[in-house]
Design a protein around this motif. Structure first.
Motif, mmCIF file in Angstrom:
data_model
loop_
_atom_site.group_PDB
_atom_site.id
_atom_site.type_symbol
_atom_site.label_atom_id
_atom_site.label_comp_id
_atom_site.label_asym_id
_atom_site.label_seq_id
_atom_site.Cartn_x
_atom_site.Cartn_y
_atom_site.Cartn_z
ATOM 1 N N VAL A 81 0.856 -1.180 0.000
ATOM 2 C CA VAL A 81 0.000 0.000 0.000
ATOM 3 C C VAL A 81 0.896 1.235 0.000
ATOM 4 C CG1 VAL A 81 -1.864 1.216 1.166
ATOM 5 C CG2 VAL A 81 -1.710 -1.261 1.333
ATOM 6 N N LEU A 82 0.687 2.139 -0.943
ATOM 7 C CA LEU A 82 1.454 3.381 -1.000
ATOM 8 C C LEU A 82 0.723 4.431 -0.162
ATOM 9 C CD1 LEU A 82 3.930 4.789 -2.294
ATOM 10 C CD2 LEU A 82 2.403 5.528 -4.141
ATOM 11 N N MET A 83 1.388 4.927 0.882
ATOM 12 C CA MET A 83 0.764 5.888 1.789
ATOM 13 C C MET A 83 1.630 7.141 1.840
ATOM 14 S SD MET A 83 -0.427 3.207 4.795
ATOM 15 C CE MET A 83 -2.040 3.930 5.160
ATOM 16 N N TYR A 84 0.975 8.301 1.875
ATOM 17 C CA TYR A 84 1.717 9.566 1.822
ATOM 18 C C TYR A 84 1.693 10.243 3.196
ATOM 19 C CZ TYR A 84 3.828 13.729 -0.110
ATOM 20 O OH TYR A 84 4.713 14.747 -0.380
ATOM 21 N N GLU A 85 2.882 10.629 3.675
ATOM 22 C CA GLU A 85 3.002 11.240 5.005
ATOM 23 C C GLU A 85 2.777 12.751 4.947
ATOM 24 O OE1 GLU A 85 6.132 11.678 8.776
ATOM 25 O OE2 GLU A 85 6.792 10.743 6.899
ATOM 26 N N THR A 86 1.662 13.184 5.534
ATOM 27 C CA THR A 86 1.393 14.616 5.648
ATOM 28 C C THR A 86 1.343 15.076 7.095
ATOM 29 O OG1 THR A 86 -0.939 14.022 5.420
ATOM 30 C CG2 THR A 86 0.144 14.935 3.468
ATOM 31 N N GLY A 87 1.362 14.150 8.043
ATOM 32 C CA GLY A 87 1.252 14.526 9.446
ATOM 33 C C GLY A 87 0.973 13.333 10.326
ATOM 34 N N HIS A 88 0.494 13.627 11.523
ATOM 35 C CA HIS A 88 0.316 12.609 12.558
ATOM 36 C C HIS A 88 -0.722 11.563 12.181
ATOM 37 C CE1 HIS A 88 0.416 11.029 16.636
ATOM 38 N NE2 HIS A 88 -0.895 11.165 16.742
ATOM 39 N N PHE A 89 -1.814 11.991 11.555
ATOM 40 C CA PHE A 89 -2.886 11.040 11.279
ATOM 41 C C PHE A 89 -2.559 10.151 10.083
ATOM 42 C CE2 PHE A 89 -4.782 14.187 14.005
ATOM 43 C CZ PHE A 89 -5.377 13.360 14.946
ATOM 44 N N ALA A 90 -1.838 10.672 9.108
ATOM 45 C CA ALA A 90 -1.328 9.816 8.040
ATOM 46 C C ALA A 90 -0.393 8.761 8.613
ATOM 47 C CB ALA A 90 -0.609 10.665 6.993
ATOM 48 N N THR A 91 0.391 9.156 9.609
ATOM 49 C CA THR A 91 1.324 8.229 10.253
ATOM 50 C C THR A 91 0.575 7.144 11.017
ATOM 51 O OG1 THR A 91 2.948 10.015 10.454
ATOM 52 C CG2 THR A 91 3.284 8.078 11.833
ATOM 53 N N LEU A 92 -0.483 7.513 11.713
ATOM 54 C CA LEU A 92 -1.265 6.517 12.450
ATOM 55 C C LEU A 92 -1.933 5.521 11.510
ATOM 56 C CD1 LEU A 92 -2.987 8.657 15.247
ATOM 57 C CD2 LEU A 92 -1.012 7.138 15.467
ATOM 58 N N TRP A 93 -2.421 5.998 10.375
ATOM 59 C CA TRP A 93 -3.046 5.102 9.396
ATOM 60 C C TRP A 93 -2.013 4.116 8.851
ATOM 61 C CZ3 TRP A 93 -6.136 6.958 4.450
ATOM 62 C CH2 TRP A 93 -7.088 5.977 4.121
ATOM 63 N N GLN A 94 -0.789 4.617 8.651
ATOM 64 C CA GLN A 94 0.295 3.752 8.172
ATOM 65 C C GLN A 94 0.631 2.669 9.199
ATOM 66 O OE1 GLN A 94 3.743 4.268 9.520
ATOM 67 N NE2 GLN A 94 4.687 2.705 8.232
ATOM 68 N N LYS A 95 0.645 3.040 10.472
ATOM 69 C CA LYS A 95 0.918 2.058 11.526
ATOM 70 C C LYS A 95 -0.195 1.010 11.597
ATOM 71 C CE LYS A 95 3.785 5.057 14.443
ATOM 72 N NZ LYS A 95 3.886 5.789 15.748
ATOM 73 N N MET A 96 -1.433 1.433 11.384
ATOM 74 C CA MET A 96 -2.539 0.479 11.357
ATOM 75 C C MET A 96 -2.358 -0.516 10.222
ATOM 76 S SD MET A 96 -6.608 1.063 10.704
ATOM 77 C CE MET A 96 -7.064 1.526 12.367
ATOM 78 N N ALA A 97 -1.977 -0.028 9.047
ATOM 79 C CA ALA A 97 -1.768 -0.911 7.900
ATOM 80 C C ALA A 97 -0.730 -1.983 8.220
ATOM 81 C CB ALA A 97 -1.352 -0.096 6.677
ATOM 82 N N GLU A 98 0.337 -1.579 8.881
ATOM 83 C CA GLU A 98 1.360 -2.545 9.296
ATOM 84 C C GLU A 98 0.773 -3.574 10.253
ATOM 85 O OE1 GLU A 98 4.603 -0.333 10.964
ATOM 86 O OE2 GLU A 98 5.711 -0.345 9.070
ATOM 87 N N ALA A 99 0.005 -3.107 11.229
ATOM 88 C CA ALA A 99 -0.570 -3.998 12.234
ATOM 89 C C ALA A 99 -1.533 -5.009 11.616
ATOM 90 C CB ALA A 99 -1.279 -3.187 13.312
ATOM 91 N N LEU A 100 -2.165 -4.643 10.504
ATOM 92 C CA LEU A 100 -3.121 -5.523 9.838
ATOM 93 C C LEU A 100 -2.452 -6.540 8.912
ATOM 94 C CD1 LEU A 100 -5.940 -2.968 8.953
ATOM 95 C CD2 LEU A 100 -6.049 -4.775 10.673
ATOM 96 N N GLY A 101 -1.134 -6.464 8.791
ATOM 97 C CA GLY A 101 -0.426 -7.409 7.939
ATOM 98 C C GLY A 101 -0.226 -6.945 6.517
ATOM 99 N N LEU A 102 -0.428 -5.659 6.265
ATOM 100 C CA LEU A 102 -0.139 -5.079 4.957
ATOM 101 C C LEU A 102 1.315 -4.616 4.910
ATOM 102 C CD1 LEU A 102 -3.429 -2.999 4.623
ATOM 103 C CD2 LEU A 102 -2.882 -5.122 3.404
#
Length: 401
Positions: free
Chosen positions: A88-109
């Motif tokens: 999944v390509l995710m773009y870092e714009t701030g804290h909430f983009a970062t949290l979404w990225q951490k969730m993706a990792e936790a889900l096995g993506l």
């Protein structure tokens, strides 16, 4: 019995960028007696809400409503469209983009996080050309989705989602486009269908003026097709049964009935004012707020005027001044809450929310509290932000008369 010694007169000024203050009209709607969520009255309510929420997302496609926070809708967007190990390509714009990225990792993506380096990336919007460049290199189409935040609540930046869609199309890439507009919906212009978004994530506690507790997925036909083969585990979040039962105004589980009363009222309020008028009001207030920050001699967190947020304004504090200390002074002296700096910006900024039912006078009271607090904290100010904002608002009114 615990005795609380903080009892200031008047209402608390909740000026964080969400949850936003809940209007009395919506509070009254939420207080209605709870009804049978399997009865005919509820079915009529469900159909009305499901039809009207589409107007806010500007979509003809289904909008799934969950009894959950926006974080739940993040998870729903990922689990309904993706499979374990997907890139999944995710773009870092701030804290909430970062949290979404951490969730993706936790889900096995396998999230690939791109963006501008350091603090600079938290002061600007999504750079669509960087997404296009990365997708062009993905000849095997290993990237299954692009995830971006529309209005980054931690920084006060509203990214150009139409440009992201154009970048994906220009690269000739089939990746899904997943967008978080939790703080943007009903405050900043958003167009799910026109911008070619596949899943839009949002929540109730920002522009919709409700308490936290409702979240949304607006889904495209392409996203629904992807859901048929997605392998990430899901049960509660699965779209299929919800959309099927929504056809008659019901849910496959117990929905948050009273918050749906409030949502119905909020949607009526927004449509009475007119969605375009709501957007224009938010832009006016944001412009006046930035005029105040400039007059104080302070810096707006967002460094690109093209993507200033109409929802909130991030205020950077001078070196040697802790923004959280300033926030505490304002809270203790004026009974007003401001948003804290998050992640990389902790202690270096505070956030002024001007969303939801905000108007000229609520903004002026907020700026007065900020200006007095800054002075009490010893921050040297170049001039009066209050006067600058008043001049901006009244000049705007004169130009329209």
């Amino acid at each position: 019995m615990l005795k609380l010694d903080f009892h200031p007169a008047g209402r608390h000024f909740l000026q964080i960028p969400g949850p936003s203050p809940v209007p009395d009209r919506i509070l009254r709607a939420i207080s209605y007696p709870t009804i049978d969520h399997r009865g005919p009255e509820f079915g009529a309510l469900g159909l009305q809400v499901l039809a009207n929420i589409k107007k806010i997302f500007k979509t003809e496609q289904p909008v799934v409503i969950y009894p959950a926070s926006g974080t739940g809708a993040w998870e729903a967007a990922l689990t309904n469209t993706l499979s374990p190990g997907d890139t999944v390509l995710m773009y870092e714009t701030g804290h909430f983009a970062t949290l979404w990225q951490k969730m993706a990792e936790a889900l096995g993506l396998k999230p690939e996080f791109i963006g501008l380096p350091g603090i600079e990336g938290w002061r600007r919007g999504v750079q669509a050309d960087m997404i296009e460049e990365r997708l062009r290199k993905d000849a095997q189409h290993a990237i299954k989705a692009v995830c971006v935040v529309h209005n980054e609540t931690s920084t006060g930046v509203t990214s150009d989602i139409a440009a992201v869609r154009k970048a994906i199309d220009a690269a000739g890439h089939p990746a899904l486009l997943l967008v978080d507009t939790i703080s943007g919906l009903a405050s900043a212009d958003y167009r799910h269908d026109e911008w070619g978004v596949d899943v839009t994530v949002s929540g109730s506690q920002k522009g919709l003026m409700l308490p936290p507790g409702i979240s949304f997925n607006a889904v495209s036909k392409k996203a629904l097709a992807a859901a048929k083969t997605a392998k990430l585990p899901k049960a509660f979040w699965a779209w299929g049964e919800i959309i099927e039962m929504n056809a008659s105004g019901y849910w496959p589980y117990t929905p948050n009935t009273n918050l749906l009363y409030g949502l119905s009222e909020a949607l009526e309020m927004i449509m009475e004012e007119g969605l375009d008028n709501v957007f224009a009001r938010h832009q006016r207030l944001a412009k006046a707020c930035r005029a105040a920050v400039k007059a104080w001699g302070l810096e707006v967190q967002c460094a690109d005027p093209a993507v200033y947020s109409p929802v909130l304004t991030g205020v950077m504090t001078p070196s040697g001044f802790d923004a959280d200390v300033i926030r505490k002074i304002i809270y203790q002296n004026f009974n007003m809450s401001l948003g804290t700096g998050l992640g990389k910006m902790k202690g270096g900024m505070f956030r002024i929310g001007h969303l939801g039912e905000a108007n000229d006078l609520s903004l002026m009271a907020t700026l007065a509290g900020c200006e007095m607090g800054l002075k009490l904290a010893g921050v040297p100010l170049a001039g009066s932000g209050v006067a600058a904002a008043m001049n901006d608002l009244t000049s705007d009114k004169r130009s329209r008369d």
